[in-house]
Scaffold this active site. Structure first.
Site, PDB file in Angstrom:
ATOM      1  N   LEU A 198     -12.815 -13.310   1.443  1.00 30.37           N
ATOM      2  CA  LEU A 198     -13.095 -14.752   1.482  1.00 30.37           C
ATOM      3  C   LEU A 198     -11.871 -15.598   1.133  1.00 30.37           C
ATOM      4  O   LEU A 198     -11.977 -16.803   0.925  1.00 30.37           O
ATOM      5  CB  LEU A 198     -14.259 -15.097   0.540  1.00 30.37           C
ATOM      6  CG  LEU A 198     -15.599 -14.412   0.838  1.00 30.37           C
ATOM      7  CD1 LEU A 198     -16.681 -14.874  -0.144  1.00 30.37           C
ATOM      8  CD2 LEU A 198     -16.068 -14.679   2.263  1.00 30.37           C
ATOM      9  N   GLY A 199     -10.720 -14.969   1.049  1.00 24.33           N
ATOM     10  CA  GLY A 199      -9.480 -15.745   0.881  1.00 24.33           C
ATOM     11  C   GLY A 199      -9.219 -16.209  -0.543  1.00 24.33           C
ATOM     12  O   GLY A 199      -8.580 -17.246  -0.751  1.00 24.33           O
ATOM     13  N   SER A 200      -9.686 -15.439  -1.547  1.00 25.67           N
ATOM     14  CA  SER A 200      -9.501 -15.871  -2.939  1.00 25.67           C
ATOM     15  C   SER A 200      -8.006 -15.960  -3.299  1.00 25.67           C
ATOM     16  O   SER A 200      -7.602 -16.850  -4.050  1.00 25.67           O
ATOM     17  CB  SER A 200     -10.216 -14.924  -3.902  1.00 25.67           C
ATOM     18  OG  SER A 200      -9.648 -13.642  -3.833  1.00 25.67           O
ATOM     19  N   SER A 201      -7.188 -15.078  -2.736  1.00 26.76           N
ATOM     20  CA  SER A 201      -5.758 -15.063  -3.093  1.00 26.76           C
ATOM     21  C   SER A 201      -5.067 -16.349  -2.650  1.00 26.76           C
ATOM     22  O   SER A 201      -4.289 -16.944  -3.405  1.00 26.76           O
ATOM     23  CB  SER A 201      -5.051 -13.876  -2.429  1.00 26.76           C
ATOM     24  OG  SER A 201      -5.751 -12.707  -2.681  1.00 26.76           O
ATOM     25  N   PRO A 212     -15.489 -14.648  -5.103  1.00 30.16           N
ATOM     26  CA  PRO A 212     -15.327 -13.238  -5.476  1.00 30.16           C
ATOM     27  C   PRO A 212     -13.967 -12.707  -4.987  1.00 30.16           C
ATOM     28  O   PRO A 212     -13.527 -13.034  -3.887  1.00 30.16           O
ATOM     29  CB  PRO A 212     -16.482 -12.521  -4.773  1.00 30.16           C
ATOM     30  CG  PRO A 212     -17.035 -13.476  -3.784  1.00 30.16           C
ATOM     31  CD  PRO A 212     -16.631 -14.861  -4.202  1.00 30.16           C
ATOM     32  N   ILE A 213     -13.326 -11.899  -5.863  1.00 29.51           N
ATOM     33  CA  ILE A 213     -11.981 -11.384  -5.548  1.00 29.51           C
ATOM     34  C   ILE A 213     -12.091 -10.206  -4.575  1.00 29.51           C
ATOM     35  O   ILE A 213     -13.070  -9.460  -4.611  1.00 29.51           O
ATOM     36  CB  ILE A 213     -11.295 -10.942  -6.863  1.00 29.51           C
ATOM     37  CG1 ILE A 213     -11.007 -12.187  -7.720  1.00 29.51           C
ATOM     38  CG2 ILE A 213      -9.998 -10.189  -6.609  1.00 29.51           C
ATOM     39  CD1 ILE A 213     -10.501 -11.888  -9.101  1.00 29.51           C
ATOM     40  N   ALA A 257      -6.585 -19.189  -1.955  1.00 31.88           N
ATOM     41  CA  ALA A 257      -7.175 -20.336  -2.652  1.00 31.88           C
ATOM     42  C   ALA A 257      -6.500 -20.516  -4.011  1.00 31.88           C
ATOM     43  O   ALA A 257      -6.141 -21.636  -4.388  1.00 31.88           O
ATOM     44  CB  ALA A 257      -8.685 -20.154  -2.805  1.00 31.88           C
ATOM     45  N   SER A 262     -12.785  -9.817  -1.443  1.00 34.43           N
ATOM     46  CA  SER A 262     -14.036  -9.747  -0.692  1.00 34.43           C
ATOM     47  C   SER A 262     -13.891 -10.322   0.713  1.00 34.43           C
ATOM     48  O   SER A 262     -14.885 -10.544   1.395  1.00 34.43           O
ATOM     49  CB  SER A 262     -15.128 -10.494  -1.463  1.00 34.43           C
ATOM     50  OG  SER A 262     -14.743 -11.840  -1.599  1.00 34.43           O
ATOM     51  N   ASP A 314      -4.901 -17.779   5.999  1.00 37.43           N
ATOM     52  CA  ASP A 314      -5.567 -18.078   4.720  1.00 37.43           C
ATOM     53  C   ASP A 314      -4.921 -19.255   3.981  1.00 37.43           C
ATOM     54  O   ASP A 314      -5.620 -20.186   3.565  1.00 37.43           O
ATOM     55  CB  ASP A 314      -5.588 -16.836   3.817  1.00 37.43           C
ATOM     56  CG  ASP A 314      -6.669 -15.856   4.236  1.00 37.43           C
ATOM     57  OD1 ASP A 314      -7.157 -15.967   5.369  1.00 37.43           O
ATOM     58  OD2 ASP A 314      -7.023 -14.988   3.418  1.00 37.43           O
TER      59      ASP A 314
HETATM   60  O1  PMV Z   1      -9.461 -10.427   3.811  1.00 41.01           O
HETATM   61  P1  PMV Z   1      -8.709 -11.718   3.769  1.00 41.01           P
HETATM   62  O2  PMV Z   1      -9.518 -12.858   3.261  1.00 41.01           O
HETATM   63  O3  PMV Z   1      -7.395 -11.548   3.031  1.00 41.01           O
HETATM   64  O4  PMV Z   1      -8.319 -12.072   5.302  1.00 41.01           O
HETATM   65  C1  PMV Z   1      -7.423 -11.236   6.021  1.00 41.01           C
HETATM   66  C2  PMV Z   1      -7.316 -11.675   7.465  1.00 41.01           C
HETATM   67  C3  PMV Z   1      -6.392 -10.793   8.318  1.00 41.01           C
HETATM   68  O5  PMV Z   1      -6.446 -11.293   9.651  1.00 41.01           O
HETATM   69  C4  PMV Z   1      -6.849  -9.347   8.322  1.00 41.01           C
HETATM   70  C5  PMV Z   1      -4.949 -10.830   7.821  1.00 41.01           C
HETATM   71  C6  PMV Z   1      -4.260 -12.172   8.040  1.00 41.01           C
HETATM   72  O6  PMV Z   1      -3.251 -12.396   7.347  1.00 41.01           O
HETATM   73  O7  PMV Z   1      -4.676 -12.966   8.900  1.00 41.01           O
END
Ligand code: PMV
Length: 295
Positions: free
Chosen positions: A91-94, A86-87, A96, A89, A137
């Site tokens: 979970l690091g979709s960008s 899921p975008i 990935a 959210s 990420d």
């Molecule tokens: O929400 P996500 O999956 O983009 O994770 C962000 C994690 C942070 O620590 C808030 C930012 C980062 O770059 O580590």
């Protein structure tokens, strides 16, 4: 050539990791798939639409193509994206999608990039799009597994069921990271001490994660969530969800940037099952494979 890269959850340490504190991160069993095919023009097909090189609709894919072209110039490419993740959210979709696209381009055009170099390019793309970020990420999307960051020490998680529940509200990483930066600018000493507390929580979590000590981990989830609330990345929807999960014996916290997105919960098997019946969500399989070529 088709490649895939995993989603991730940050188990402990989001936000503080941007300021060089420790975090514990694992790749999970949701993946993003990218296919790259030589062509005369650039075309990107994804659930977000069909475009050419478009830094608004497809910022991560477009910057990935741009950064790859700096290593090996290309005339054109057709990129097709399919994703389980899921975008927006948490979970690091960008990352990935970025890493999967870079690997697919590497497979198709053979620039000779190692995974270390793919990670470096994905890190540049993260900064191209967001301007800020810890690099966690892209690292986990590239290498998979479970890690203590920034030490790059591998962790073996034992017998722990982690539940992921999506609030259904978007979590915009750049927005939340900037919000925390502004709070830190206004209250540097106080916010630094909160980051130090998160650092201690992440470091303390390694042993209980490796032993499967759910009681200690539940306490650490609670503490980490209090700190995330203190730096302003929770909100009433997240607080309510976490409160209700706590009532049925599941200790929960935000994962990722917050402001929406997903929470993760931990507890005994009965409580986790009850939580799944009430709130849905899915159980994490931790330590998934990093980026790979798909047949
Ligand atoms: O929400 P996500 O999956 O983009 O994770 C962000 C994690 C942070 O620590 C808030 C930012 C980062 O770059 O580590």
């Amino acid at each position: 050539m088709k490649a895939s890269a995993p989603a991730k959850i940050i188990i402990f340490g989001e936000h503080a990791v941007v300021y060089k504190r420790h975090a514990v991160v694992t790749a999970i069993n949701l993946r993003c798939y990218a296919e790259a095919k030589k062509s005369d023009e650039i075309k990107i097909y994804s659930p977000l639409g069909v475009t050419g090189l478009d830094f608004k609709v497809h910022p991560y894919v477009s910057y990935a193509i741009k950064r790859f072209s700096e290593v090996k110039p290309i005339n054109g490419v057709e990129i097709r994206i399919e994703s389980d993740i899921p975008i927006a959210s948490g979970l690091g979709s960008s990352s990935a999608v970025t890493v999967a696209v870079l690997k697919a381009l590497e497979g198709e055009f053979e620039a000779g990039l190692s995974n270390d170099e793919i990670f470096e390019l994905a890190r540049k793309v993260e900064l191209d799009v967001q301007g800020i970020g810890s690099g966690t990420d892209p690292f986990i999307a590239t290498f998979g597994g479970t890690w203590l960051i920034p030490d790059r020490k591998r962790i073996n998680i034992k017998n722990i069921r982690i539940l992921v529940v999506n609030t259904g509200k978007s979590s915009i990483t750049a927005e939340m990271v900037r919000k925390v930066a502004e709070l830190k600018r206004r209250h540097p000493d106080a916010v630094d001490k909160i980051f130090d507390a998160i650092d201690a929580i992440a470091l303390e979590s390694v042993e209980p994660l490796e032993k499967g000590d759910i009681k200690t981990l539940s306490e650490l989830f609670f503490l980490n969530q209090c700190m995330l609330k203190a730096i302003g990345v929770s909100n009433s929807e997240i607080d309510d969800l976490i409160e209700r999960l706590t009532e049925i014996g599941v200790s929960a916290k935000i994962t990722g940037a917050g402001g929406g997105g997903c929470v993760i919960g931990i507890g005994d098997d009965k409580s986790i099952e009850r939580a799944m019946k009430t709130f849905g969500g899915f159980l994490v399989e931790a330590g998934a494979d990093g980026v790979r070529i798909e047949d």
